[in-house]
Design a protein around this motif. Sequence first.
Motif, PDB file in Angstrom:
ATOM      1  N   LEU A 154      17.565 -34.035  51.575  1.00 27.11           N
ATOM      2  CA  LEU A 154      16.442 -34.087  52.523  1.00 27.11           C
ATOM      3  C   LEU A 154      16.061 -32.697  53.039  1.00 27.11           C
ATOM      4  O   LEU A 154      16.102 -32.406  54.242  1.00 27.11           O
ATOM      5  CB  LEU A 154      16.765 -35.035  53.694  1.00 27.11           C
ATOM      6  CG  LEU A 154      15.593 -35.402  54.600  1.00 27.11           C
ATOM      7  CD1 LEU A 154      14.464 -36.061  53.840  1.00 27.11           C
ATOM      8  CD2 LEU A 154      16.030 -36.315  55.739  1.00 27.11           C
ATOM      9  N   VAL A 155      15.725 -31.836  52.102  1.00 27.49           N
ATOM     10  CA  VAL A 155      15.321 -30.461  52.409  1.00 27.49           C
ATOM     11  C   VAL A 155      14.099 -30.192  51.537  1.00 27.49           C
ATOM     12  O   VAL A 155      13.930 -30.820  50.496  1.00 27.49           O
ATOM     13  CB  VAL A 155      16.481 -29.497  52.034  1.00 27.49           C
ATOM     14  CG1 VAL A 155      16.035 -28.067  51.994  1.00 27.49           C
ATOM     15  CG2 VAL A 155      17.646 -29.662  52.992  1.00 27.49           C
ATOM     16  N   SER A 156      13.220 -29.270  51.967  1.00 22.56           N
ATOM     17  CA  SER A 156      12.045 -29.007  51.136  1.00 22.56           C
ATOM     18  C   SER A 156      12.475 -28.290  49.854  1.00 22.56           C
ATOM     19  O   SER A 156      13.404 -27.483  49.871  1.00 22.56           O
ATOM     20  CB  SER A 156      11.026 -28.171  51.898  1.00 22.56           C
ATOM     21  OG  SER A 156      11.177 -26.809  51.594  1.00 22.56           O
ATOM     22  N   THR A 159      12.670 -24.518  50.190  1.00 26.67           N
ATOM     23  CA  THR A 159      13.850 -24.088  50.945  1.00 26.67           C
ATOM     24  C   THR A 159      15.094 -24.177  50.078  1.00 26.67           C
ATOM     25  O   THR A 159      15.931 -23.270  50.068  1.00 26.67           O
ATOM     26  CB  THR A 159      14.048 -24.986  52.186  1.00 26.67           C
ATOM     27  OG1 THR A 159      12.822 -25.048  52.894  1.00 26.67           O
ATOM     28  CG2 THR A 159      15.135 -24.457  53.093  1.00 26.67           C
ATOM     29  N   THR A 402      16.692 -44.038  58.986  1.00 23.13           N
ATOM     30  CA  THR A 402      15.758 -43.688  57.909  1.00 23.13           C
ATOM     31  C   THR A 402      15.681 -44.809  56.876  1.00 23.13           C
ATOM     32  O   THR A 402      14.658 -44.993  56.243  1.00 23.13           O
ATOM     33  CB  THR A 402      16.177 -42.392  57.194  1.00 23.13           C
ATOM     34  OG1 THR A 402      17.520 -42.526  56.765  1.00 23.13           O
ATOM     35  CG2 THR A 402      16.065 -41.187  58.105  1.00 23.13           C
TER      36      THR A 402
END
Lengths: 425, 138
Positions: A154-156, A159, A402
């Motif tokens: 769950l990181v771009s 990034t 989530t």
Amino acid sequence: MSTEQASDDKSLEVARLAAERVARESYGRLVAYLSTRCRDLFAVEDALSEAFAQALEIWPQKGVPQSPEAWLLTAARRRLIDYFRKQQLFESELAQWVSRQSLSEPGEPLPMKDERWKLMLVCTHPSIDAAARAPLILQTSFGFDAATIASTFLVSPATMSQRLVRAKTRIRDLQIPVELPPEGEWPERVMFVLDAMYAAWTAGCSDRLGSEAIDWGPAHEVLQLIEVVCEAVPDEPEVWGLKALVLYTASRRQACRDEQGRYVPLDRQLVSEWDLTTIQEAEECLLRAASFQRTGRYQLEAAIQSAHTSRVAGIPTNWRGLLNLYDQLLRIAPSYGAFVSRAACLLQVGLLHEALVALEEFPADRMQTYQPYWATKAAVLARLNQPAAASDAYDLAIGLATDPAVKEYLYGQAMLMKSEPESLE
Amino acid sequence: MGLAVLSVTQILIYCRTKKVNAMKYAIIVYESSSELAKRTSPEHQASYWAAWAAYSKAIGEAGVMTGGAGLEPPSLATTVRMKGDKRIVQDGPFADTKELLGGFFLIEVPDLDAALEWGARCPAAATGTVEIRPLLQM
């Protein structure tokens, strides 16, 4: 479409699949093998990906070689030699090594042994950012691209790419050796590997657990790597503890969703849905760990999972025993998860006020975004017959979840409390 | 969107806990027409609104939200354009798309990782699309 075209398409597909299979199964072994001699992970990965691209061009026409891995290794070595020439590093020891290797016809027998364990030690070196370690292992061992890894954690993607590049640059610039660390550093370094494996495991399967997909993403590959670690350090009990822990969670992946895809909490799962063979394997790992008589975080976590399997033998869950295990775990490895789970045990044994008091000690700054805290608090408040406060806590838990199935489950619990308050007694 | 749930007090709490070096993002919520239809469907509206109310409450109490709004469906939109000196006013949205703008949240968080986490918690992440965009620095 003519038959000729159809068969062409088919062989193309076969070649593509063969290459992909090799990519998945051998990527890490090839990266490890080459980078034990060459500290430049960029160069090794570039050489390998070019070799793969080349294979995808040639194999559809000439057929998949007898040993695709050896073919790829040879092609990658050639690329590395070109790279060293361009960088004018040809005189370096490493370039010498690469060029000394036989560059006979592709298809030579494979001399390669599995050195992924060393690669894992490099990826979890203390000078590598802790957040980059697990992603780096997934990339170097299986060639997952940054975008896939980014979604897992769950990181771009941008990034994640930066983090991976930064980590590899550090490995190159600090000349981190791809070899076994000095004996004194051994226990600590093994723990770094285990922590990264566990992070990769939870990220890789948390959103897939219980979903219908047989292929549950990187989780399967992580289990493979844990087995590599077990082979490399069979005398470290925590390694077996981690393997047991991972197998226990794997054994329940069918059971945590019902037929309608709804979330089922652990204590309500049907024992018939658990995979008993996997549980058996987990128990053996845990026994093996226990035989060393050196307890640790992963062994305790596995023991907690093991306690939950007593229902297989028809014995109800021993919540007091679990409480004791959580107390031990919190002493040696405090975590938010263990803290909240301990409070949930207090609730299960009927110590409602104690559960509430325990929850009040939860760190305030983390509380606001920690879903399990609110879910547990809601359940405690509901049992204490404080429906308004419980309802507020349920709202926060739903808002912070989530997983849509978990959101729905919590909503159902809140509705149940409102409609029949006694049912939760 | 259940933004009305967010009280003025919650926004005040946010102001007090405002952190330095925070990054500003918009969480832009796109929903399908069938999702939007749940807002008024007797069968689904209770759980639809409950999910949004819960999310608004969580994001509000975490002290990261600076503003936002839920939007009525695009069928209630009116568009206006100037073509030279001629005004063109139309009923309905500017463009027909499958994913409809349902609302947005403005947040201040330490980094994109944290913003993505709030995006993943958003009910529309499972049914539509949630876009995270940095606010233009003015």
